[in-house]
Design a protein around this motif. Structure first.
Motif, mmCIF file in Angstrom:
data_model
loop_
_atom_site.group_PDB
_atom_site.id
_atom_site.type_symbol
_atom_site.label_atom_id
_atom_site.label_comp_id
_atom_site.label_asym_id
_atom_site.label_seq_id
_atom_site.Cartn_x
_atom_site.Cartn_y
_atom_site.Cartn_z
ATOM 1 N N LEU A 265 0.832 -1.201 0.000
ATOM 2 C CA LEU A 265 0.000 0.000 0.000
ATOM 3 C C LEU A 265 0.867 1.250 0.000
ATOM 4 O O LEU A 265 0.650 2.183 -0.789
ATOM 5 C CB LEU A 265 -0.918 -0.014 1.222
ATOM 6 C CG LEU A 265 -1.818 1.204 1.423
ATOM 7 C CD1 LEU A 265 -2.821 1.316 0.288
ATOM 8 C CD2 LEU A 265 -2.549 1.116 2.765
ATOM 9 N N ALA A 266 1.888 1.262 0.875
ATOM 10 C CA ALA A 266 2.775 2.425 0.947
ATOM 11 C C ALA A 266 3.545 2.611 -0.353
ATOM 12 O O ALA A 266 3.702 3.738 -0.841
ATOM 13 C CB ALA A 266 3.745 2.261 2.118
ATOM 14 N N GLY A 267 4.022 1.499 -0.956
ATOM 15 C CA GLY A 267 4.803 1.595 -2.190
ATOM 16 C C GLY A 267 3.981 2.071 -3.365
ATOM 17 O O GLY A 267 4.426 2.936 -4.142
ATOM 18 N N ILE A 268 2.775 1.532 -3.516
ATOM 19 C CA ILE A 268 1.919 1.918 -4.644
ATOM 20 C C ILE A 268 1.530 3.386 -4.544
ATOM 21 O O ILE A 268 1.554 4.141 -5.528
ATOM 22 C CB ILE A 268 0.669 1.023 -4.697
ATOM 23 C CG1 ILE A 268 1.056 -0.410 -5.085
ATOM 24 C CG2 ILE A 268 -0.349 1.571 -5.688
ATOM 25 C CD1 ILE A 268 -0.088 -1.398 -4.998
ATOM 26 N N LEU A 269 1.196 3.825 -3.332
ATOM 27 C CA LEU A 269 0.733 5.204 -3.172
ATOM 28 C C LEU A 269 1.879 6.210 -3.263
ATOM 29 O O LEU A 269 1.698 7.327 -3.737
ATOM 30 C CB LEU A 269 0.020 5.353 -1.834
ATOM 31 C CG LEU A 269 -1.289 4.561 -1.708
ATOM 32 C CD1 LEU A 269 -1.923 4.792 -0.351
ATOM 33 C CD2 LEU A 269 -2.263 4.951 -2.808
#
Length: 356
Positions: A265-269
């Protein structure tokens, strides 16, 4: 048919074990806070004892218990707060990025399906409406919805609050009177069986101690690894995500999955493309390999003698029977059961039934 004394004792212990398991199954929700407190008391009692020893008897045990429990609760609160910055930062980004990601995915999926004669596309408008409605940064509205849900599910909320209050209270009394409680339990053991029971409890205590020490080492090493590895690749939330993942490894496999989802989630966002996905898969894949083939076998598995398949089975079996409580106590309980199985095996192999 005549039963030998050994058979009678075996049947008696089997009946006692069956009654205990039935009580745990029937009274699981009621017993959960007390069992959690007992597990924590078992782990923290040596710390209280060492603090007593440092005080040379001048420090009241109550004070030692209060210090240890306060430090433990502060540590637990700090760990829980690690997740707060993740959601506080990612929810606004999620609101902005979800519609863009949906457009990208729709632009890739529609031509691909068209090659096979399938006309399909995502309802991007609905996805945008969902993002605007549920992924906003209005925490006051979110807090209000939480309050309204608490009113609707009052019994559930009361149970949660009750456990939050009850577990520290039960932990305090168990830490304060641990030796006396253990002594009272041992008094119930028949005098003729105390030597074998003492031997069993000493071996089980050694196995559990090795398990806890090994698991703490694995968690610490993985927390450092994930934090450093994600930071090297430019993740803004590398430290909270990495520490959370490492500490969540206390629950095998489930903890890894939760940490990986947060990292994805952190990487995609943050990066908005496949870079974050590839980095997370690479970092977490390498971490899982190191943990599975080196850290856990060396620091935990070799100490308690549990095969990885036995670990998976224990988690599934205890979780099915006792719910979340079962997942929490699966490995410690399996370590104790392993001691009993070893003894049964040794007794069987030295018996006439095996030798003949």
């Amino acid at each position: 048919m005549q039963f030998t004394p050994t058979q009678k004792r075996g049947a008696t212990w089997f009946l006692i074990a069956a009654i205990v398991l039935l009580a745990l199954w029937l009274l699981g929700p009621v017993l959960t806070p007390f069992i959690v407190a007992a597990v924590l008391a078992y782990a923290l009692t040596p710390v209280v004892d060492k603090l007593d020893d440092l005080g040379h008897g001048r420090m009241p045990r109550v004070l030692a218990v209060l210090i240890v429990e306060a430090l433990f609760l502060l540590t637990l609160l700090s760990i829980l707060l690690l997740v707060v910055p993740i959601f506080a930062k990612e929810l606004p980004l999620l609101r902005e990025q979800v519609p863009l990601l949906a457009d990208r995915f729709n632009g890739w999926l529609s031509p691909l399906l068209a090659q096979f004669g399938i006309k399909a596309s995502l309802d991007v408008a609905s996805i945008k409406a969902f993002a605007l409605k549920y992924l906003n940064a209005n925490f006051e509205e979110a807090f209000g919805s939480v309050l309204s849900s608490l009113k609707l599910g009052g019994s559930v909320a009361l149970a949660i609050v009750g456990n939050v209050v009850l577990i520290p209270v039960a932990l305090f009394f168990l830490l304060k009177d641990w030796d006396r409680i253990v002594g009272l339990v041992m008094e119930l053991v028949p005098p003729k069986m105390r030597a074998s029971v003492d031997s069993f409890t000493e071996e089980a205590d050694m196995v559990l101690g090795q398990y806890l020490r090994g698991q703490l080492l694995v968690m610490g090493v993985l927390a450092v690894y994930f934090s450093v590895a994600l930071a090297v690749f430019g993740f803004d939330l590398a430290v909270p995500v990495g520490i959370f993942t490492g500490l969540a490894f206390f629950i095998p496999y489930l903890g890894f999955g939760l940490g990986m989802l947060l990292a994805l989630l952190a990487g995609i966002l943050q990066f908005g493309g496949l870079y974050g996905v590839f980095v997370v898969f690479g970092v977490y894949g390498a971490g899982q390999l190191v943990e599975s083939f080196y850290l856990t076998p060396r620091l935990v598995g070799e100490r308690i003698g549990l095969h990885p398949l036995a670990v998976i089975f224990a988690l599934l079996a205890f979780g099915q029977i006792f719910g979340f409580l079962g997942v929490l106590i699966a490995l410690p309980a399996s370590a104790v059961l392993l001691v009993g199985i070893r003894r049964l095996k040794a007794t069987y192999m030295s018996s006439k039934l095996y030798q003949n």
